[in-house]
Design a protein around this motif. Structure first.
Motif, PDB file in Angstrom:
ATOM      1  N   ASP A  60     -15.349  -2.052  -6.297  1.00  0.00           N
ATOM      2  CA  ASP A  60     -14.166  -1.193  -6.186  1.00  0.00           C
ATOM      3  C   ASP A  60     -13.200  -1.729  -5.127  1.00  0.00           C
ATOM      4  N   PHE A  61     -13.765  -2.241  -4.043  1.00  0.00           N
ATOM      5  CA  PHE A  61     -12.946  -2.815  -2.975  1.00  0.00           C
ATOM      6  C   PHE A  61     -12.136  -4.004  -3.494  1.00  0.00           C
ATOM      7  N   ILE A  62     -12.792  -4.911  -4.242  1.00  0.00           N
ATOM      8  CA  ILE A  62     -12.107  -6.080  -4.806  1.00  0.00           C
ATOM      9  C   ILE A  62     -11.059  -5.640  -5.829  1.00  0.00           C
ATOM     10  N   ALA A  63     -11.376  -4.640  -6.639  1.00  0.00           N
ATOM     11  CA  ALA A  63     -10.401  -4.120  -7.614  1.00  0.00           C
ATOM     12  C   ALA A  63      -9.163  -3.598  -6.898  1.00  0.00           C
ATOM     13  N   ALA A  64      -9.344  -2.901  -5.779  1.00  0.00           N
ATOM     14  CA  ALA A  64      -8.202  -2.388  -5.019  1.00  0.00           C
ATOM     15  C   ALA A  64      -7.383  -3.537  -4.436  1.00  0.00           C
ATOM     16  N   CYS A  65      -8.052  -4.575  -3.937  1.00  0.00           N
ATOM     17  CA  CYS A  65      -7.339  -5.756  -3.408  1.00  0.00           C
ATOM     18  C   CYS A  65      -6.526  -6.424  -4.510  1.00  0.00           C
ATOM     19  N   ARG A  66      -7.125  -6.581  -5.673  1.00  0.00           N
ATOM     20  CA  ARG A  66      -6.405  -7.200  -6.804  1.00  0.00           C
ATOM     21  C   ARG A  66      -5.196  -6.370  -7.199  1.00  0.00           C
ATOM     22  N   ASN A  67      -5.349  -5.060  -7.244  1.00  0.00           N
ATOM     23  CA  ASN A  67      -4.229  -4.183  -7.621  1.00  0.00           C
ATOM     24  C   ASN A  67      -3.064  -4.319  -6.647  1.00  0.00           C
ATOM     25  N   ARG A  68      -3.370  -4.431  -5.353  1.00  0.00           N
ATOM     26  CA  ARG A  68      -2.292  -4.576  -4.364  1.00  0.00           C
ATOM     27  C   ARG A  68      -1.620  -5.943  -4.450  1.00  0.00           C
ATOM     28  N   LEU A  69      -2.348  -6.949  -4.903  1.00  0.00           N
ATOM     29  CA  LEU A  69      -1.826  -8.310  -4.925  1.00  0.00           C
ATOM     30  C   LEU A  69      -1.025  -8.629  -6.185  1.00  0.00           C
ATOM     31  N   ARG A  70      -1.275  -7.929  -7.263  1.00  0.00           N
ATOM     32  CA  ARG A  70      -0.578  -8.210  -8.540  1.00  0.00           C
ATOM     33  C   ARG A  70       0.936  -8.062  -8.417  1.00  0.00           C
ATOM     34  N   GLU A  78       4.506  -6.744  -9.368  1.00  0.00           N
ATOM     35  CA  GLU A  78       4.980  -5.471  -9.918  1.00  0.00           C
ATOM     36  C   GLU A  78       5.628  -5.734 -11.269  1.00  0.00           C
ATOM     37  N   GLU A  79       5.449  -4.819 -12.185  1.00  0.00           N
ATOM     38  CA  GLU A  79       6.028  -5.022 -13.525  1.00  0.00           C
ATOM     39  C   GLU A  79       7.443  -4.567 -13.587  1.00  0.00           C
TER      40      GLU A  79
END
Length: 75
Positions: free
Chosen positions: A62-72, A74-75
């Motif tokens: 979950d921690f890595i998923a949150a990091c990935r979401n912040r790094l992506r 923006e659409e």
């Protein structure tokens, strides 16, 4: 906003990793072409293990998923 992490590489590691990532950027293919690239990636992994500390009670996935979401982007 994420905190900054500073890491130190040798100049040789930096150049080998630069070429590795530049090649990926140009071809969208990620592959080791020389054992030095493998060594540089192993060394980088060791540097990350020393520099990174999870500051969250989230489980790791979950921690890595949150990091990935912040790094992506923006659409």
């Amino acid at each position: 906003m994420s905190k900054e992490v500073q890491i130190t590489l040798t100049e040789d590691e930096a150049w080998v990793l630069f070429e590795f990532t530049r090649r990926f950027s140009d071809t969208d293919k990620l592959g080791i072409e020389d054992q030095a690239e493998e060594r540089a990636l192993w060394n980088l992994c060791c540097v990350f293990e020393k520099a990174l500390h999870q500051d969250s009670d989230l489980k790791y996935t979950d921690f890595i998923a949150a990091c990935r979401n912040r790094l992506r982007d923006e659409e």
